[in-house]
Write a protein that holds these residues in place. Structure first.
Motif, PDB file in Angstrom:
ATOM      1  N   HIS A   1      -6.545   6.224   6.267  1.00 47.06           N
ATOM      2  CA  HIS A   1      -5.638   6.697   5.315  1.00 47.06           C
ATOM      3  C   HIS A   1      -6.540   6.338   3.918  1.00 47.06           C
ATOM      4  O   HIS A   1      -7.081   5.110   3.734  1.00 47.06           O
ATOM      5  CB  HIS A   1      -4.572   6.214   5.388  1.00 47.06           C
ATOM      6  CG  HIS A   1      -3.985   6.393   6.712  1.00 47.06           C
ATOM      7  ND1 HIS A   1      -4.296   5.673   7.996  1.00 47.06           N
ATOM      8  CD2 HIS A   1      -2.693   6.939   7.095  1.00 47.06           C
ATOM      9  CE1 HIS A   1      -3.455   6.160   8.866  1.00 47.06           C
ATOM     10  NE2 HIS A   1      -2.608   7.009   8.316  1.00 47.06           N
TER      11      HIS A   1
ATOM     12  N   VAL B   1       3.231  -1.104   4.261  1.00 43.62           N
ATOM     13  CA  VAL B   1       2.595   0.343   4.114  1.00 43.62           C
ATOM     14  C   VAL B   1       3.955   1.307   3.857  1.00 43.62           C
ATOM     15  O   VAL B   1       4.675   1.624   4.610  1.00 43.62           O
ATOM     16  CB  VAL B   1       1.735   0.768   5.254  1.00 43.62           C
ATOM     17  CG1 VAL B   1       1.139   1.876   4.990  1.00 43.62           C
ATOM     18  CG2 VAL B   1       0.811  -0.334   5.647  1.00 43.62           C
TER      19      VAL B   1
ATOM     20  N   VAL C   1      -2.267   0.147  -4.989  1.00 43.94           N
ATOM     21  CA  VAL C   1      -2.423  -1.273  -4.230  1.00 43.94           C
ATOM     22  C   VAL C   1      -1.375  -2.244  -5.113  1.00 43.94           C
ATOM     23  O   VAL C   1      -2.012  -2.118  -6.478  1.00 43.94           O
ATOM     24  CB  VAL C   1      -3.777  -1.756  -4.071  1.00 43.94           C
ATOM     25  CG1 VAL C   1      -3.722  -3.127  -3.491  1.00 43.94           C
ATOM     26  CG2 VAL C   1      -4.692  -0.816  -3.153  1.00 43.94           C
TER      27      VAL C   1
ATOM     28  N   VAL D   1       0.793   4.920   0.951  1.00 41.74           N
ATOM     29  CA  VAL D   1      -0.152   6.005   1.559  1.00 41.74           C
ATOM     30  C   VAL D   1       0.739   7.321   1.754  1.00 41.74           C
ATOM     31  O   VAL D   1       2.100   7.352   1.590  1.00 41.74           O
ATOM     32  CB  VAL D   1      -0.531   5.722   3.020  1.00 41.74           C
ATOM     33  CG1 VAL D   1      -1.298   4.560   2.806  1.00 41.74           C
ATOM     34  CG2 VAL D   1       0.683   5.576   4.141  1.00 41.74           C
TER      35      VAL D   1
ATOM     36  N   THR E   1      -7.053   2.422  13.150  1.00 42.91           N
ATOM     37  CA  THR E   1      -6.049   3.098  12.247  1.00 42.91           C
ATOM     38  C   THR E   1      -6.811   2.448  10.946  1.00 42.91           C
ATOM     39  O   THR E   1      -6.752   1.146  10.896  1.00 42.91           O
ATOM     40  CB  THR E   1      -4.581   2.921  12.170  1.00 42.91           C
ATOM     41  OG1 THR E   1      -3.800   3.129  13.234  1.00 42.91           O
ATOM     42  CG2 THR E   1      -3.943   3.675  10.840  1.00 42.91           C
ATOM     43  N   LEU E   2      -7.117   3.106   9.989  1.00 43.70           N
ATOM     44  CA  LEU E   2      -7.892   2.664   8.697  1.00 43.70           C
ATOM     45  C   LEU E   2      -7.037   2.668   7.640  1.00 43.70           C
ATOM     46  O   LEU E   2      -6.486   3.871   7.335  1.00 43.70           O
ATOM     47  CB  LEU E   2      -9.055   3.328   8.437  1.00 43.70           C
ATOM     48  CG  LEU E   2     -10.462   2.380   8.953  1.00 43.70           C
ATOM     49  CD1 LEU E   2     -10.348   2.680  10.585  1.00 43.70           C
ATOM     50  CD2 LEU E   2     -11.766   2.953   8.575  1.00 43.70           C
ATOM     51  N   LEU E   3      -7.064   1.732   6.489  1.00 44.16           N
ATOM     52  CA  LEU E   3      -6.361   1.704   5.317  1.00 44.16           C
ATOM     53  C   LEU E   3      -7.295   1.531   4.379  1.00 44.16           C
ATOM     54  O   LEU E   3      -7.701   0.370   4.265  1.00 44.16           O
ATOM     55  CB  LEU E   3      -5.367   0.977   5.454  1.00 44.16           C
ATOM     56  CG  LEU E   3      -4.040   1.181   6.174  1.00 44.16           C
ATOM     57  CD1 LEU E   3      -3.162  -0.059   6.696  1.00 44.16           C
ATOM     58  CD2 LEU E   3      -3.230   2.168   5.795  1.00 44.16           C
ATOM     59  N   ASN E   4      -7.882   2.613   3.480  1.00 45.37           N
ATOM     60  CA  ASN E   4      -8.921   2.248   2.503  1.00 45.37           C
ATOM     61  C   ASN E   4      -8.325   2.023   1.313  1.00 45.37           C
ATOM     62  O   ASN E   4      -7.986   3.195   0.637  1.00 45.37           O
ATOM     63  CB  ASN E   4      -9.941   3.469   2.610  1.00 45.37           C
ATOM     64  CG  ASN E   4     -10.399   3.433   4.230  1.00 45.37           C
ATOM     65  OD1 ASN E   4     -10.494   2.059   4.650  1.00 45.37           O
ATOM     66  ND2 ASN E   4     -11.139   4.237   4.592  1.00 45.37           N
ATOM     67  N   GLU E   5      -8.684   0.924   0.447  1.00 45.50           N
ATOM     68  CA  GLU E   5      -8.266   0.972  -0.861  1.00 45.50           C
ATOM     69  C   GLU E   5      -9.174   1.810  -1.971  1.00 45.50           C
ATOM     70  O   GLU E   5     -10.462   2.032  -1.221  1.00 45.50           O
ATOM     71  CB  GLU E   5      -8.217  -0.507  -1.249  1.00 45.50           C
ATOM     72  CG  GLU E   5      -7.057  -1.313  -0.881  1.00 45.50           C
ATOM     73  CD  GLU E   5      -7.141  -2.876  -1.390  1.00 45.50           C
ATOM     74  OE1 GLU E   5      -7.753  -3.005  -2.196  1.00 45.50           O
ATOM     75  OE2 GLU E   5      -6.371  -3.677  -0.672  1.00 45.50           O
ATOM     76  N   PRO E   6      -8.919   2.347  -2.904  1.00 43.54           N
ATOM     77  CA  PRO E   6      -9.539   3.337  -3.599  1.00 43.54           C
ATOM     78  C   PRO E   6     -10.923   2.499  -4.213  1.00 43.54           C
ATOM     79  O   PRO E   6     -11.962   3.011  -4.351  1.00 43.54           O
ATOM     80  CB  PRO E   6      -8.771   3.893  -4.636  1.00 43.54           C
ATOM     81  CG  PRO E   6      -7.581   2.868  -4.566  1.00 43.54           C
ATOM     82  CD  PRO E   6      -7.312   2.326  -3.425  1.00 43.54           C
TER      83      PRO E   6
ATOM     84  N   VAL F   1      -5.730   4.894   0.644  1.00 44.74           N
ATOM     85  CA  VAL F   1      -4.572   4.112  -0.103  1.00 44.74           C
ATOM     86  C   VAL F   1      -4.408   4.759  -1.435  1.00 44.74           C
ATOM     87  O   VAL F   1      -5.054   4.577  -2.226  1.00 44.74           O
ATOM     88  CB  VAL F   1      -4.801   2.582   0.046  1.00 44.74           C
ATOM     89  CG1 VAL F   1      -3.627   1.899  -0.730  1.00 44.74           C
ATOM     90  CG2 VAL F   1      -4.634   1.889   1.588  1.00 44.74           C
TER      91      VAL F   1
ATOM     92  N   TYR G   1       0.856  -1.252  -0.042  1.00 42.22           N
ATOM     93  CA  TYR G   1      -0.015   0.066   0.178  1.00 42.22           C
ATOM     94  C   TYR G   1       0.784   1.311  -0.154  1.00 42.22           C
ATOM     95  O   TYR G   1       1.981   1.360   0.762  1.00 42.22           O
ATOM     96  CB  TYR G   1      -0.645   0.059   1.197  1.00 42.22           C
ATOM     97  CG  TYR G   1      -1.989  -0.809   1.279  1.00 42.22           C
ATOM     98  CD1 TYR G   1      -2.337  -1.449   0.053  1.00 42.22           C
ATOM     99  CD2 TYR G   1      -2.735  -1.004   2.551  1.00 42.22           C
ATOM    100  CE1 TYR G   1      -3.591  -2.253   0.440  1.00 42.22           C
ATOM    101  CE2 TYR G   1      -4.044  -2.000   2.541  1.00 42.22           C
ATOM    102  CZ  TYR G   1      -4.364  -2.416   1.469  1.00 42.22           C
ATOM    103  OH  TYR G   1      -5.484  -3.168   1.322  1.00 42.22           O
TER     104      TYR G   1
END
Lengths: 293, 293
Positions: free
Chosen positions: A26, A93, A31, A17, B99-104, A28, A15
């Motif tokens: 966040h 990350v 990917v 960021v 903590t968040l990691l969001n893919e698009p 991302v 990922y």
């Protein structure tokens, strides 16, 4: 042929960021995912160098399919041992820091472990590379049941200690891993302990300070020409790839260590684990300093 | 029947670590995954409450299969629209922080968006809930093409502004989202702006300070009895579930707001987004304070 074994393979997800901030949400930016695990990274580097290599790994579930598709797309020859559990993922990350989140991985049953062993021996490798952690459920003797002939064991903790009984040609701990299993702070004394416990040669990766090899024919320390910043994930695996190739060619230790340090630096310049900057490797291998220690 | 729409659905993955430290390697202690995305969380909460609900979402690829399997296992009725892209993942890292990691998320083509629209209208919902971000590639008018009848729009930024043209019954921004689209700091003034722009009622989630509703029949502020610590992911979705149920039942706004605040608190006590602590909800709904503002 060089054969790499990755019993606790993973789909490596990277990922990107802006900056990882605990407690925040966040977006991302990108990917990327590819077949990974330390032995697979070693095979990828050797394949990039044009070396005849085969990757052996356990795979299961949907993540296992994605893993297998990626290896096929990269053209890396492989023998994949199906398991009932689902292949794990490891997430890197990348932001202003490099942070890793490693899933523990599925259990490998005794029968699956036996199949893995038969697959390894069936390949009759010239050099065998066993890399990474052992999955939950595999027998106590672990890597010792797989190792024979010219072999490199790159693991840590109990899996490393148990593997020493099979007298691997090379073990390649980093300094933290070496200190953890020996309780000794000094790299050379600790490496000598591991040799007494069964390893023929011990190569210690020292991060920016290069590498140390303690072998039956002597001790050498090699340092890179420049300290690089980049993604250090996979640098150790690139070093193992160079050592495997050196063993295959029956190179001298100063020569193997030089290539290992240069290929490791070339991996720091690669975007993902298993990537190496080949032009950089070719330049850097002439610039590494190697000294008897 | 309440229908929820999640055009940018996700497989929600929850990692537990000791403590997330940027730049370090973490052993993930536990991995849990389930079908997610805001509309799916709303549907999960409503299903837990025994309400007749249907989740509509786009799914694709191997991650889409895992998503669909999970919805089926949970018994949540769904209509899933297949897309060519692969369903995204969102990762929640639970440690001493969340903590968040969001893919698009994958692109949704015009044809896929049209199928989604036909699927939504084919369900003839009593209350329609449109939740979350819009995927890349969908038409400019976005949610406005889906919204009709009693409807809740829970999104942010441009997707929220474009959706207001369809005059949704309720929009539910949080304070940051409200300030972002209006440029106004005061919640009540900003909510009034959104009403002028098309929203019939604006419900603003204020985190630990509860919720504000600005409706044609008045303005109310509701506060929880206690400030809870826990996993706040999904608290807003639980509030939307309560609002959808209130609209279906033609409840009064003070009553809807009370339930929304209590169900939101019950979600903070749930382990994963979409989980609610039902006994806590039943106690807390009697303890919430509601005042005309």
């Amino acid at each position: 042929m060089i054969v790499t074994v990755t019993p606790n393979a993973a789909l490596d997800v990277t990922y990107t960021v802006d900056s990882l901030k605990p407690g925040e949400t966040h977006r991302v930016r990108s990917v990327r995912q590819r077949a990974g695990g330390k032995g697979v990274n070693v095979a990828r580097v050797l394949h990039t160098l044009g070396v005849d290599v085969r990757a052996i790994a356990t795979i299961g579930g949907r993540t296992g399919h994605a893993f297998s598709d990626d290896l096929a797309a990269a053209g890396i020859p492989a023998k994949l041992v199906p398991i009932a559990g689902e292949t794990r993922r490891t997430t890197t990350v990348l932001g202003d820091t490099t942070t890793l989140l490693n899933e523990p991985g599925p259990e490998v049953t005794e029968a699956e472990w036996a199949t893995l062993g038969r697959t390894v021996h069936g390949q009759a490798p010239d050099v065998l590379v066993c890399s990474g952690s052992l999955p939950p459920g595999c027998p106590q003797e672990g890597y010792a049941s797989l190792l024979s002939g010219l072999s490199i064991l790159d693991t840590s903790g109990d899996a490393l200690l148990a593997g020493l009984k099979a007298k691997p040609t090379v073990v390649k701990p980093n300094l933290d891993e070496l200190r953890e299993v020996t309780g000794l702070a000094d790299a050379e004394s600790a490496a000598t302990e591991l040799r007494k416990a069964g390893a023929v040669t011990v190569v210690v990766s020292l991060g920016k300070d290069g590498m140390l090899a303690v072998s039956p024919s002597g001790t050498w320390h090699a340092t890179p020409s420049t300290v690089l910043t980049g993604n250090p994930t996979g640098a150790g695996d690139a070093a193992v790839a160079a050592i495997a190739l050196g063993l295959l060619r029956r190179d001298s230790w100063p020569c193997i260590l030089r290539d290992a340090v240069a290929l490791s630096a070339a991996a720091v310049r690669g975007a993902l684990a298993g990537d190496v900057d080949l032009p950089y490797f070719r330049r850097e291998r002439d610039l590494v300093s190697v000294h008897p220690s």
